[in-house]
Design a protein around this motif. Structure first.
Motif, PDB file in Angstrom:
ATOM      1  N   GLY A   1       8.156   1.995  10.508  1.00 15.77           N
ATOM      2  CA  GLY A   1       9.136   1.178   9.792  1.00 15.77           C
ATOM      3  C   GLY A   1       8.548   0.608   8.524  1.00 15.77           C
ATOM      4  N   LEU A   2       7.264   0.226   8.594  1.00 18.99           N
ATOM      5  CA  LEU A   2       6.549  -0.315   7.432  1.00 18.99           C
ATOM      6  C   LEU A   2       6.495   0.725   6.309  1.00 18.99           C
ATOM      7  CD1 LEU A   2       4.718  -2.854   6.643  1.00 18.99           C
ATOM      8  CD2 LEU A   2       2.802  -1.415   7.277  1.00 18.99           C
ATOM      9  N   ILE A   3       6.149   1.963   6.682  1.00 16.28           N
ATOM     10  CA  ILE A   3       6.056   3.051   5.707  1.00 16.28           C
ATOM     11  C   ILE A   3       7.422   3.327   5.083  1.00 16.28           C
ATOM     12  CG2 ILE A   3       5.541   5.520   5.409  1.00 16.28           C
ATOM     13  CD1 ILE A   3       3.495   5.200   7.706  1.00 16.28           C
ATOM     14  N   ILE A   4       8.463   3.343   5.923  1.00 14.17           N
ATOM     15  CA  ILE A   4       9.829   3.588   5.437  1.00 14.17           C
ATOM     16  C   ILE A   4      10.242   2.533   4.428  1.00 14.17           C
ATOM     17  CG2 ILE A   4      12.260   3.456   6.123  1.00 14.17           C
ATOM     18  CD1 ILE A   4      11.239   6.136   6.717  1.00 14.17           C
ATOM     19  N   ILE A   5       9.962   1.253   4.733  1.00 15.95           N
ATOM     20  CA  ILE A   5      10.305   0.166   3.811  1.00 15.95           C
ATOM     21  C   ILE A   5       9.602   0.372   2.476  1.00 15.95           C
ATOM     22  CG2 ILE A   5      10.062  -2.319   3.363  1.00 15.95           C
ATOM     23  CD1 ILE A   5      10.274  -2.685   6.453  1.00 15.95           C
ATOM     24  N   GLY A   6       8.302   0.730   2.527  1.00 14.90           N
ATOM     25  CA  GLY A   6       7.533   0.963   1.302  1.00 14.90           C
ATOM     26  C   GLY A   6       8.109   2.081   0.470  1.00 14.90           C
ATOM     27  N   ILE A   7       8.516   3.159   1.144  1.00 18.98           N
ATOM     28  CA  ILE A   7       9.085   4.307   0.434  1.00 18.98           C
ATOM     29  C   ILE A   7      10.424   3.930  -0.200  1.00 18.98           C
ATOM     30  CG2 ILE A   7      10.041   6.634   0.716  1.00 18.98           C
ATOM     31  CD1 ILE A   7       7.954   7.006   2.987  1.00 18.98           C
TER      32      ILE A   7
ATOM     33  N   PHE B   1       0.839  -1.211   0.000  1.00 22.70           N
ATOM     34  CA  PHE B   1       0.000   0.000   0.000  1.00 22.70           C
ATOM     35  C   PHE B   1       0.866   1.250   0.000  1.00 22.70           C
ATOM     36  CE2 PHE B   1      -2.060   3.470   2.315  1.00 22.70           C
ATOM     37  CZ  PHE B   1      -3.230   3.622   1.595  1.00 22.70           C
ATOM     38  N   TRP B   2       1.921   1.255   0.809  1.00 20.41           N
ATOM     39  CA  TRP B   2       2.790   2.431   0.899  1.00 20.41           C
ATOM     40  C   TRP B   2       3.671   2.581  -0.339  1.00 20.41           C
ATOM     41  CZ3 TRP B   2       0.849   5.531   4.159  1.00 20.41           C
ATOM     42  CH2 TRP B   2       0.128   5.027   5.250  1.00 20.41           C
ATOM     43  N   ILE B   3       3.917   1.471  -1.019  1.00 24.26           N
ATOM     44  CA  ILE B   3       4.602   1.535  -2.314  1.00 24.26           C
ATOM     45  C   ILE B   3       3.703   2.258  -3.320  1.00 24.26           C
ATOM     46  CG2 ILE B   3       5.361   0.131  -4.291  1.00 24.26           C
ATOM     47  CD1 ILE B   3       6.451  -1.920  -2.315  1.00 24.26           C
ATOM     48  N   TRP B   4       2.391   1.952  -3.297  1.00 26.95           N
ATOM     49  CA  TRP B   4       1.433   2.619  -4.194  1.00 26.95           C
ATOM     50  C   TRP B   4       1.388   4.120  -3.935  1.00 26.95           C
ATOM     51  CZ3 TRP B   4      -3.042  -1.296  -2.959  1.00 26.95           C
ATOM     52  CH2 TRP B   4      -2.838  -2.476  -3.682  1.00 26.95           C
ATOM     53  N   ILE B   5       1.283   4.490  -2.665  1.00 29.48           N
ATOM     54  CA  ILE B   5       1.184   5.911  -2.306  1.00 29.48           C
ATOM     55  C   ILE B   5       2.418   6.668  -2.786  1.00 29.48           C
ATOM     56  CG2 ILE B   5       1.084   7.557  -0.388  1.00 29.48           C
ATOM     57  CD1 ILE B   5      -1.544   6.057  -0.899  1.00 29.48           C
ATOM     58  N   THR B   6       3.573   6.080  -2.563  1.00 27.33           N
ATOM     59  CA  THR B   6       4.826   6.723  -2.998  1.00 27.33           C
ATOM     60  C   THR B   6       4.873   6.848  -4.516  1.00 27.33           C
ATOM     61  OG1 THR B   6       5.927   5.708  -1.094  1.00 27.33           O
ATOM     62  CG2 THR B   6       7.342   6.646  -2.786  1.00 27.33           C
ATOM     63  N   ALA B   7       4.352   5.844  -5.231  1.00 24.27           N
ATOM     64  CA  ALA B   7       4.363   5.872  -6.695  1.00 24.27           C
ATOM     65  C   ALA B   7       3.456   6.968  -7.246  1.00 24.27           C
ATOM     66  CB  ALA B   7       3.928   4.515  -7.246  1.00 24.27           C
TER      67      ALA B   7
ATOM     68  N   ASP C   1       5.798   0.961 -13.982  1.00 26.71           N
ATOM     69  CA  ASP C   1       6.677   0.041 -13.260  1.00 26.71           C
ATOM     70  C   ASP C   1       6.265  -0.225 -11.819  1.00 26.71           C
ATOM     71  OD1 ASP C   1       7.850   2.161 -11.645  1.00 26.71           O
ATOM     72  OD2 ASP C   1       9.035   2.693 -13.389  1.00 26.71           O
ATOM     73  N   THR C   2       5.510   0.688 -11.202  1.00 26.30           N
ATOM     74  CA  THR C   2       5.146   0.476  -9.801  1.00 26.30           C
ATOM     75  C   THR C   2       3.669   0.123  -9.618  1.00 26.30           C
ATOM     76  OG1 THR C   2       6.869   2.040  -9.163  1.00 26.30           O
ATOM     77  CG2 THR C   2       5.273   1.449  -7.476  1.00 26.30           C
ATOM     78  N   ILE C   3       2.789   0.972 -10.147  1.00 19.80           N
ATOM     79  CA  ILE C   3       1.352   0.720  -9.976  1.00 19.80           C
ATOM     80  C   ILE C   3       0.944  -0.581 -10.661  1.00 19.80           C
ATOM     81  CG2 ILE C   3      -0.984   1.589 -10.370  1.00 19.80           C
ATOM     82  CD1 ILE C   3       0.573   3.255  -8.380  1.00 19.80           C
ATOM     83  N   ILE C   4       1.502  -0.849 -11.856  1.00 23.56           N
ATOM     84  CA  ILE C   4       1.108  -2.062 -12.596  1.00 23.56           C
ATOM     85  C   ILE C   4       1.997  -3.251 -12.243  1.00 23.56           C
ATOM     86  CG2 ILE C   4       0.865  -3.113 -14.879  1.00 23.56           C
ATOM     87  CD1 ILE C   4       0.072  -0.395 -15.977  1.00 23.56           C
ATOM     88  N   VAL C   5       3.284  -3.168 -12.597  1.00 26.44           N
ATOM     89  CA  VAL C   5       4.167  -4.333 -12.476  1.00 26.44           C
ATOM     90  C   VAL C   5       4.390  -4.746 -11.014  1.00 26.44           C
ATOM     91  CG1 VAL C   5       6.404  -5.321 -13.088  1.00 26.44           C
ATOM     92  CG2 VAL C   5       5.295  -3.727 -14.649  1.00 26.44           C
ATOM     93  N   CYS C   6       4.688  -3.787 -10.134  1.00 25.67           N
ATOM     94  CA  CYS C   6       4.918  -4.123  -8.729  1.00 25.67           C
ATOM     95  C   CYS C   6       3.678  -4.733  -8.082  1.00 25.67           C
ATOM     96  CB  CYS C   6       5.335  -2.883  -7.939  1.00 25.67           C
ATOM     97  SG  CYS C   6       7.058  -2.423  -8.158  1.00 25.67           S
ATOM     98  N   SER C   7       2.510  -4.182  -8.421  1.00 25.68           N
ATOM     99  CA  SER C   7       1.255  -4.680  -7.850  1.00 25.68           C
ATOM    100  C   SER C   7       1.003  -6.123  -8.253  1.00 25.68           C
ATOM    101  CB  SER C   7       0.077  -3.808  -8.297  1.00 25.68           C
ATOM    102  OG  SER C   7       0.253  -2.484  -7.877  1.00 25.68           O
ATOM    103  N   LEU C   8       1.242  -6.425  -9.527  1.00 24.03           N
ATOM    104  CA  LEU C   8       1.027  -7.787 -10.018  1.00 24.03           C
ATOM    105  C   LEU C   8       1.977  -8.772  -9.340  1.00 24.03           C
ATOM    106  CD1 LEU C   8       0.493  -7.045 -13.817  1.00 24.03           C
ATOM    107  CD2 LEU C   8      -1.246  -7.790 -12.185  1.00 24.03           C
TER     108      LEU C   8
END
Length: 450
Positions: free
Chosen positions: A268-274, A97-103, A314-321
């Protein structure tokens, strides 16, 4: 090696705070400062990328599509396959989820930084047209800001080394083929060394051909590798349809897990995602503007819109899949696996010959990334010295491939994360300082488009 790794680990926490403030804080500022205009012109960005507005007489070396393909080739790679697995391993499914927000925030950063790469293009010592953070820092902010540009380039010399890609690709090859078991004359280390040398030789054939050759190869590889990967993932999802909704539910619930908040792990979770999202799409780092700055265009906003598609792809599509496949397969529950090994387990348990298929895709991903990253380092060294000396970076780059093949994954991750965090500082300072110039150009361009 252990001493270097400990040193990098001790510095990282401090740089993470700066990165968090500049990318999330600065990125959110840019999102609202733009009044969401770039996002509203998403369809127009696709038309620009398709070549609807291309003019062969415009200054630059490559087309919009080639620039995007080259930038995406550098990002749609091991970060999206191994990087996501590492993120889930460290922080659980909620980290996605935090990867998505950062993307999403990163799309705005890419728009501004890559618009600036066209707006403030300069020339190298050979008189060739160049773009990138070092040029919009010095030309946009003035010569007094040159130390920032030099700092960016020095950090960039380490940040763009092919350490993570080579390391994770070598792990994939060793796990799938297991050459040390078939040919027992050589051990694990020797085989990794051989893989590193072979990768160095293959990479040399492309990177010494310059930007146009890199762009040409990247444009040929990127669509192919993305399509093959998407087809494999779609097959896994179709054969596990019942697990799709629960997987997304797990991502959202774990992102705000009350137990995680109570134990102090949410931050820590948010930091990892970022960290993993920044490595995945490089928003705010300043590498992509170096490619986009070479586009054949006179319109800075056009290139900004094209570049904005990068984090989405690369993030919203590929990372999510990748994340959904890992969660559906249950590979994330195997606490002993990390990085590419986790993704391999997910593919092997979900699709016939999944390990071999992933190895083919990873090979294309890894090679395209290896081909493109060298260009960034060459530009950084050229700016610090001159264009002739800059070309020698390719020799250092090729040599580092062999080293990375035998290095530990922890050392590799820490080196890249630290270098990227340091590159963010001068780049985001310049982007935020020059944002009003982009807004002026944006208003004028969108009025013209209407």
């Amino acid at each position: 090696m252990e001493l270097i790794n400990e040193f990098l680990s001790s510095i990282l926490p401090y740089t993470e705070w700066v990165m968090l403030f500049l990318i999330i804080g600065g990125g959110l500022f840019l999102v609202f400062y733009s009044k969401l205009l770039p996002y509203r012109y998403f369809k127009h960005a696709l038309r620009i990328t398709a070549g609807k507005y291309d003019d062969p007489n415009d200054p630059g070396e490559v087309s919009h599509l080639q620039a995007l393909s080259s930038a995406v080739a550098a990002t749609v790679g091991m970060g999206n396959i191994a990087g996501v697995a590492i993120a889930i391993y460290l922080g659980g499914p909620g980290v996605v989820f935090w990867i998505w927000i950062t993307a999403i925030i990163g799309m705005s950063i890419k728009f501004y930084s890559c618009s600036l790469s066209i707006m403030f293009r300069g020339e190298d010592s050979d008189g060739a047209l160049q773009g990138g953070p070092m040029y919009y820092i010095t030309k946009g902010m003035g010569n007094r800001a040159k130390p920032l540009a030099v700092f960016f380039c020095i950090a960039g010399l380490f940040g763009v080394l092919p350490a993570f890609t080579t390391n994770q690709f070598t792990q994939t090859l060793m796990k799938v083929i297991e050459p040390d078991k078939v040919f027992m004359v050589l051990g694990d280390f020797q085989w990794k060394l051989i893989i590193g040398v072979v990768l160095s030789v293959i990479t040399s054939f492309v990177i010494f051909g310059g930007l146009k050759k890199i762009a040409k190869v990247a444009t040929a590889i990127v669509p192919f590798m993305v399509m093959v990967y998407l087809m494999a993932v779609v097959y896994i999802l179709l054969t596990n349809v019942s697990g799709i909704v629960p997987s997304f539910k797990l991502i959202f619930t774990e992102a705000f897990n009350l137990k995680t908040v109570v134990t102090g792990g949410l931050w820590g979770l948010i930091i990892i995602g970022i960290r993993r999202a920044v490595f995945s799409n490089e928003s705010g780092v300043g590498t992509a503007p170096m490619f986009h700055g070479q586009s054949k265009t006179k319109e800075p906003i056009q290139e900004g819109l094209v570049a904005m598609l990068g984090p989405f792809i690369d993030t919203i599509i590929v990372c999510s899949l990748t994340a959904v496949v890992i969660i559906i397969s249950g590979a994330h529950l195997e606490t002993e696996t990390n990085g590419i090994a986790m993704t391999l387990n997910a593919f092997e348990s979900s699709i016939p010959y999944g390990g071999v298929l992933l190895m083919v895709v990873v090979s294309a991903f890894a090679l395209s990334t290896l081909f493109t990253y060298s260009y960034y380092g060459t530009k950084c060294l050229s700016f610090i010295s001159n264009a002739k000396i800059g070309k020698f970076y390719n020799f250092v780059y090729v040599g580092s491939i062999t080293f990375a093949a035998v290095a530990s994954v922890d050392l590799v991750i820490n080196l890249i994360d630290l270098s990227f965090a340091l590159m963010v500082i001068p780049n985001m300072i310049a982007v935020l300082y020059l944002a009003p110039r982009v807004n002026e150009a944006m208003k004028a361009y969108f009025l013209k488009v209407k």
